[in-house]
Design an enzyme around this catalytic site. Sequence first.
Site, PDB file in Angstrom:
ATOM      1  N   HIS A  48      37.482  34.951  35.605  1.00  0.00           N
ATOM      2  CA  HIS A  48      38.728  33.466  35.936  1.00  0.00           C
ATOM      3  C   HIS A  48      38.595  32.429  35.149  1.00  0.00           C
ATOM      4  O   HIS A  48      40.049  32.056  34.533  1.00  0.00           O
ATOM      5  CB  HIS A  48      37.705  32.792  36.739  1.00  0.00           C
ATOM      6  CG  HIS A  48      36.983  33.286  38.436  1.00  0.00           C
ATOM      7  ND1 HIS A  48      38.974  33.369  39.552  1.00  0.00           N
ATOM      8  CD2 HIS A  48      36.522  33.701  38.703  1.00  0.00           C
ATOM      9  CE1 HIS A  48      38.611  33.859  40.217  1.00  0.00           C
ATOM     10  NE2 HIS A  48      36.941  34.623  39.820  1.00  0.00           N
ATOM     11  N   ARG A  53      50.537  31.791  32.429  1.00  0.00           N
ATOM     12  CA  ARG A  53      50.282  31.144  33.944  1.00  0.00           C
ATOM     13  C   ARG A  53      49.793  30.041  34.576  1.00  0.00           C
ATOM     14  O   ARG A  53      50.213  29.730  35.961  1.00  0.00           O
ATOM     15  CB  ARG A  53      48.958  32.448  34.445  1.00  0.00           C
ATOM     16  CG  ARG A  53      48.437  32.283  36.153  1.00  0.00           C
ATOM     17  CD  ARG A  53      47.518  32.576  35.852  1.00  0.00           C
ATOM     18  NE  ARG A  53      45.985  33.235  36.811  1.00  0.00           N
ATOM     19  CZ  ARG A  53      45.378  32.123  37.387  1.00  0.00           C
ATOM     20  NH1 ARG A  53      45.262  30.798  36.833  1.00  0.00           N
ATOM     21  NH2 ARG A  53      44.634  32.542  38.334  1.00  0.00           N
ATOM     22  N   GLY A  71      43.344  33.359  48.424  1.00  0.00           N
ATOM     23  CA  GLY A  71      42.818  33.789  47.354  1.00  0.00           C
ATOM     24  C   GLY A  71      42.305  33.170  46.389  1.00  0.00           C
ATOM     25  O   GLY A  71      42.590  33.050  45.372  1.00  0.00           O
ATOM     26  N   GLU A  85      39.059  32.101  50.944  1.00  0.00           N
ATOM     27  CA  GLU A  85      38.814  32.709  49.847  1.00  0.00           C
ATOM     28  C   GLU A  85      37.647  33.621  50.108  1.00  0.00           C
ATOM     29  O   GLU A  85      36.365  32.644  50.762  1.00  0.00           O
ATOM     30  CB  GLU A  85      38.060  31.761  48.137  1.00  0.00           C
ATOM     31  CG  GLU A  85      36.971  32.621  47.391  1.00  0.00           C
ATOM     32  CD  GLU A  85      37.538  33.839  46.931  1.00  0.00           C
ATOM     33  OE1 GLU A  85      37.243  34.729  45.838  1.00  0.00           O
ATOM     34  OE2 GLU A  85      39.072  33.581  46.574  1.00  0.00           O
ATOM     35  N   GLU A 102      42.306  37.992  56.347  1.00  0.00           N
ATOM     36  CA  GLU A 102      42.586  38.876  57.632  1.00  0.00           C
ATOM     37  C   GLU A 102      41.654  38.457  58.882  1.00  0.00           C
ATOM     38  O   GLU A 102      42.197  38.420  60.191  1.00  0.00           O
ATOM     39  CB  GLU A 102      42.503  40.336  56.989  1.00  0.00           C
ATOM     40  CG  GLU A 102      43.667  40.905  56.178  1.00  0.00           C
ATOM     41  CD  GLU A 102      43.657  40.704  55.037  1.00  0.00           C
ATOM     42  OE1 GLU A 102      44.262  40.895  54.242  1.00  0.00           O
ATOM     43  OE2 GLU A 102      42.215  39.891  54.122  1.00  0.00           O
ATOM     44  N   GLU A 144      48.051  33.232  43.791  1.00  0.00           N
ATOM     45  CA  GLU A 144      47.852  34.494  42.393  1.00  0.00           C
ATOM     46  C   GLU A 144      47.627  35.479  42.453  1.00  0.00           C
ATOM     47  O   GLU A 144      46.493  35.569  42.556  1.00  0.00           O
ATOM     48  CB  GLU A 144      48.196  33.610  41.095  1.00  0.00           C
ATOM     49  CG  GLU A 144      47.511  34.125  39.951  1.00  0.00           C
ATOM     50  CD  GLU A 144      46.841  35.302  39.648  1.00  0.00           C
ATOM     51  OE1 GLU A 144      47.677  36.498  40.090  1.00  0.00           O
ATOM     52  OE2 GLU A 144      45.858  35.483  38.582  1.00  0.00           O
ATOM     53  N   GLU A 162      45.837  46.247  43.016  1.00  0.00           N
ATOM     54  CA  GLU A 162      44.593  45.584  43.245  1.00  0.00           C
ATOM     55  C   GLU A 162      44.966  45.392  44.764  1.00  0.00           C
ATOM     56  O   GLU A 162      44.798  44.753  45.853  1.00  0.00           O
ATOM     57  CB  GLU A 162      44.671  44.098  43.165  1.00  0.00           C
ATOM     58  CG  GLU A 162      43.771  44.878  41.884  1.00  0.00           C
ATOM     59  CD  GLU A 162      43.419  42.972  40.936  1.00  0.00           C
ATOM     60  OE1 GLU A 162      43.021  41.833  41.674  1.00  0.00           O
ATOM     61  OE2 GLU A 162      42.511  42.947  39.693  1.00  0.00           O
ATOM     62  N   HIS A 177      47.781  37.539  30.559  1.00  0.00           N
ATOM     63  CA  HIS A 177      46.367  38.416  31.093  1.00  0.00           C
ATOM     64  C   HIS A 177      46.730  39.446  31.521  1.00  0.00           C
ATOM     65  O   HIS A 177      45.378  40.690  30.937  1.00  0.00           O
ATOM     66  CB  HIS A 177      45.396  37.598  31.268  1.00  0.00           C
ATOM     67  CG  HIS A 177      45.371  37.507  32.950  1.00  0.00           C
ATOM     68  ND1 HIS A 177      46.614  36.684  33.265  1.00  0.00           N
ATOM     69  CD2 HIS A 177      45.397  38.793  33.842  1.00  0.00           C
ATOM     70  CE1 HIS A 177      46.678  36.898  34.666  1.00  0.00           C
ATOM     71  NE2 HIS A 177      45.625  37.927  35.119  1.00  0.00           N
TER      72      HIS A 177
END
Length: 342
Positions: A14, A23, A47, A69, A99, A116, A125, A266
């Site tokens: 992070h 970003r 997320g 999260e 979900e 993001e 991912e 990144h």
Amino acid sequence: MDTYFTEYENLEVHELMLKDRPRQEAYCNAILKNKDLFKDKVVLDVGAGTGILSAFCAKAGARLVYAVEASNLATKVALDLFDENNLTGIVKVIHSKIEEFALPANAEKVDIIVSEWMGFYLLHEGMLDSVLFARDHFLKPDGLIFPSECTIYVAPCSVPALFDYWQNIDGVSMERFASKLRLQKSTRPEITYLKPADLLHEGIVFHWMSLLDVDAKELDEISFKEVVSTQVAGKHQGFCIWFDVRFPCEEEPVTLSTSPLAPKTHWKQCVVVLPKENCEVLEENSPVAFQILMKRSASGARKYNLEVELLDPNVEEHPVPCSCHMTKCILTKAHLISMDTS
């Protein structure tokens, strides 16, 4: 818990993202410079991670933000961030996979989804699946998604770090070592920074989608075939892939780009390196025919296999008009120009 989520409990991951200024500035500007879109709205952050996007939404005037999260960051970091910034009355932290999330009883669907979710070459991912799940289950019919559109680009390129660098290491040639190094790296795309001068073309659109209507099944396999003409002379040693995402802003458009022509992020760029026997020194306006396939891996839905096949530009159909130096394209372009001026 899925190792994908536990890996995101490493705070250095992070730190890398939070120090990525393009970003951060893109999300901050898209949200805080469009407060009219967020005022009194209900937002779902998919997320949420450290919670910074949820904090932006709260500061932009959202009435309620669900910060969902799946990793333990929800309780170990995000809660602290909202408490530190006096936002606990607006942001509700939910420690859950999206979900497995459910809106409170009798609650309306949300007005905006923020996330993001982007990985290397956009889809690595597989987190976009979760955003689309949230869209289908929790977003109002006229709701917004931040970001709302994304484009993948591809361009023929040079890869000097894997080829030219090894020709002379302090007076010693290490090209055989370089050959073995490229072979070792050939099982996966190279994630690296390219310089603008490494591109042989500014890039063409490989794939575009709107998050408001794309179907998750469309992400299983994306293919593209094209003939492009190099815009500069150079060594064709691979194909560079990058992406842009755009936000649904009313005033000034906000785009986050991972192009070699944009400030570094990144995400870097993704490069599929060619075997040396397929590398050529190309003149300006040389045709490069290729087919590229991005297919979800059978070994895991969060991974993709990238395949690039070089094709024969003498056989493949060229775009019209085409700027390459082949006679048929020169004549076609001249004919089109004469029609425009007549």
